[in-house]
Design an enzyme around this catalytic site. Sequence first.
Site, PDB file in Angstrom:
ATOM      1  N   LEU A   6       0.837  -1.198   0.000  1.00 40.91           N
ATOM      2  CA  LEU A   6       0.000   0.000   0.000  1.00 40.91           C
ATOM      3  C   LEU A   6       0.875   1.252   0.000  1.00 40.91           C
ATOM      4  O   LEU A   6       1.642   1.479   0.935  1.00 40.91           O
ATOM      5  CB  LEU A   6      -0.919  -0.007   1.225  1.00 40.91           C
ATOM      6  CG  LEU A   6      -1.770  -1.277   1.423  1.00 40.91           C
ATOM      7  CD1 LEU A   6      -2.658  -1.137   2.651  1.00 40.91           C
ATOM      8  CD2 LEU A   6      -2.607  -1.572   0.186  1.00 40.91           C
ATOM      9  N   ALA A   8      -0.428   4.577  -1.374  1.00 35.62           N
ATOM     10  CA  ALA A   8      -1.283   5.584  -2.013  1.00 35.62           C
ATOM     11  C   ALA A   8      -1.538   6.816  -1.165  1.00 35.62           C
ATOM     12  O   ALA A   8      -2.000   7.831  -1.677  1.00 35.62           O
ATOM     13  CB  ALA A   8      -2.641   4.952  -2.373  1.00 35.62           C
ATOM     14  N   GLY A   9      -1.243   6.761   0.137  1.00 39.23           N
ATOM     15  CA  GLY A   9      -1.652   7.836   1.037  1.00 39.23           C
ATOM     16  C   GLY A   9      -0.828   9.108   0.918  1.00 39.23           C
ATOM     17  O   GLY A   9       0.277   9.115   0.367  1.00 39.23           O
ATOM     18  N   GLN A  78      -5.720   3.820  -6.325  1.00 45.56           N
ATOM     19  CA  GLN A  78      -6.770   4.175  -5.381  1.00 45.56           C
ATOM     20  C   GLN A  78      -7.056   5.664  -5.577  1.00 45.56           C
ATOM     21  O   GLN A  78      -6.262   6.511  -5.180  1.00 45.56           O
ATOM     22  CB  GLN A  78      -6.340   3.892  -3.938  1.00 45.56           C
ATOM     23  CG  GLN A  78      -7.441   4.128  -2.911  1.00 45.56           C
ATOM     24  CD  GLN A  78      -6.967   3.992  -1.479  1.00 45.56           C
ATOM     25  OE1 GLN A  78      -5.770   4.113  -1.200  1.00 45.56           O
ATOM     26  NE2 GLN A  78      -7.888   3.732  -0.555  1.00 45.56           N
ATOM     27  N   GLY A  83      -9.386   4.375   2.925  1.00 45.52           N
ATOM     28  CA  GLY A  83      -9.077   3.353   3.915  1.00 45.52           C
ATOM     29  C   GLY A  83      -8.309   2.196   3.311  1.00 45.52           C
ATOM     30  O   GLY A  83      -8.194   2.051   2.084  1.00 45.52           O
ATOM     31  N   THR A  84      -7.771   1.332   4.186  1.00 48.76           N
ATOM     32  CA  THR A  84      -6.892   0.264   3.731  1.00 48.76           C
ATOM     33  C   THR A  84      -7.627  -0.841   2.967  1.00 48.76           C
ATOM     34  O   THR A  84      -7.090  -1.393   2.004  1.00 48.76           O
ATOM     35  CB  THR A  84      -6.159  -0.340   4.932  1.00 48.76           C
ATOM     36  OG1 THR A  84      -7.103  -0.605   5.995  1.00 48.76           O
ATOM     37  CG2 THR A  84      -5.102   0.628   5.463  1.00 48.76           C
ATOM     38  N   GLY A 136      -4.052  -0.562  16.325  1.00 48.59           N
ATOM     39  CA  GLY A 136      -5.003  -1.657  16.388  1.00 48.59           C
ATOM     40  C   GLY A 136      -4.435  -2.744  17.284  1.00 48.59           C
ATOM     41  O   GLY A 136      -3.310  -3.203  17.077  1.00 48.59           O
ATOM     42  N   ASN A 163      -1.413  -4.939  16.028  1.00 48.21           N
ATOM     43  CA  ASN A 163      -1.409  -5.347  14.629  1.00 48.21           C
ATOM     44  C   ASN A 163      -0.318  -4.557  13.903  1.00 48.21           C
ATOM     45  O   ASN A 163      -0.352  -3.329  13.873  1.00 48.21           O
ATOM     46  CB  ASN A 163      -2.794  -5.061  14.043  1.00 48.21           C
ATOM     47  CG  ASN A 163      -2.849  -5.172  12.539  1.00 48.21           C
ATOM     48  OD1 ASN A 163      -1.992  -5.782  11.912  1.00 48.21           O
ATOM     49  ND2 ASN A 163      -3.880  -4.571  11.952  1.00 48.21           N
ATOM     50  N   HIS A 311      28.417  27.004   5.608  1.00 42.85           N
ATOM     51  CA  HIS A 311      29.546  26.922   6.528  1.00 42.85           C
ATOM     52  C   HIS A 311      29.220  27.519   7.893  1.00 42.85           C
ATOM     53  O   HIS A 311      28.338  28.350   8.052  1.00 42.85           O
ATOM     54  CB  HIS A 311      30.784  27.599   5.922  1.00 42.85           C
ATOM     55  CG  HIS A 311      30.565  28.993   5.440  1.00 42.85           C
ATOM     56  ND1 HIS A 311      29.963  29.292   4.246  1.00 42.85           N
ATOM     57  CD2 HIS A 311      30.876  30.186   6.007  1.00 42.85           C
ATOM     58  CE1 HIS A 311      29.915  30.602   4.088  1.00 42.85           C
ATOM     59  NE2 HIS A 311      30.452  31.168   5.144  1.00 42.85           N
TER      60      HIS A 311
END
Length: 398
Positions: A6, A8-9, A78, A83-84, A136, A163, A311
Amino acid sequence: MQTIVLAAGQGTRMRPLTEQYPKPMLPVVGKPIAAHTVEAAVEAGASRIVLVVGYMEEVVRDYFGEEYAGVQIEYAVQTEQRGTADAVRAADSKLDDAPFAVLNGDALYDGSSLTALFDEKPSVGSFRVDNPSQYGVLHTTDDETTATGVVEKPADPPSNLINAGAYVFPGEARSWLDVGESERGEIELTDVLSRTCDEYEVSVVPFDRWLDIGRPWELLEANEWKLDAIANDREGTVSENAELNDLVFVHEDAEVRPGTVIDGPVYIDAGATVGPNAFVRGSTYIGPDAKVGNAVEVKNSVLMDGATVGHLSYVGDSVLGRDVNLGAGTKVANLRHDDEPVETPVKGELTSTGRRKFGVVMGDRAKTGINTSLNAGVKLPMEGTTKPGETVLFDPES
């Protein structure tokens, strides 16, 4: 193993670094975060990769092409980041009916644990953390070998076993992706995981090492992890009057000038120049075409493509975006006087980094005037500037 990554975010918590750049493509020791994920997946047994892209997808496509790390790369788009589970659903047409893995393209996974995840199917990766309410949290059997469910960001976590965002689903799970929105207003893959737990025995695979890279200081942590494993090669132009200690990688097109001292682990990428008379110490990544000037000290920082530290400057525990330019005499503070963890704004809310030392985050093409002082935790937005002699004590966007 067919594997979905994944990517895409937008990575809003990583701003200003992601104002015009996708988070999975931010650098970790010479390659994007997502490249580390793909390579680990291939080593674990991925036979082909489907990259789910969206935000600034052309950057991802240009890097990975049609083949990477010896495997075929396919793309799914996507169009909205909903969402996932929605992201995986975008890749559904690329899958066959065999089991499939899903990984986050903005996370690092240790290779041996990922191999174990692929061998145990269906399965979910797990990791122990000190703050489980931010993740999660898995429900498991008493011996923690089988997952029975998952709860997102619970106020009262049942355990500290979270998770890790790494899964192997049965092929049947493709038909379960059309789930409704969660309480957070997203179509979540954890709902699919819960259904899988109801229908199958889902193995819990503990990860020895794992890192979710969502905020700028976690990009520092990611580079610290990967710098510990760099090759000790000095292929570039290194002055005989420079001193290089411990693990130091100098790309064949990079240059280390006279009087410079480098205490690794440090990675100096293609086209970068360091010195003369500079001091660079670990863990530091100096990106392509970056410049560390005369009498500059850089410590435990990430300098992205084309960043220049003028510098007589000091940069510590900081992340400098692409083509940042620090005027001569710029100084970065990286420690609070009360020794409490440094705080920095994330999406408008002052947030603890959990780090005793943390400097600044500067968006692409930000510039400082000479003799600027930047306080610990300051962010400068993309193309932000300071005046000569200015002291910045707060995030100008907070």
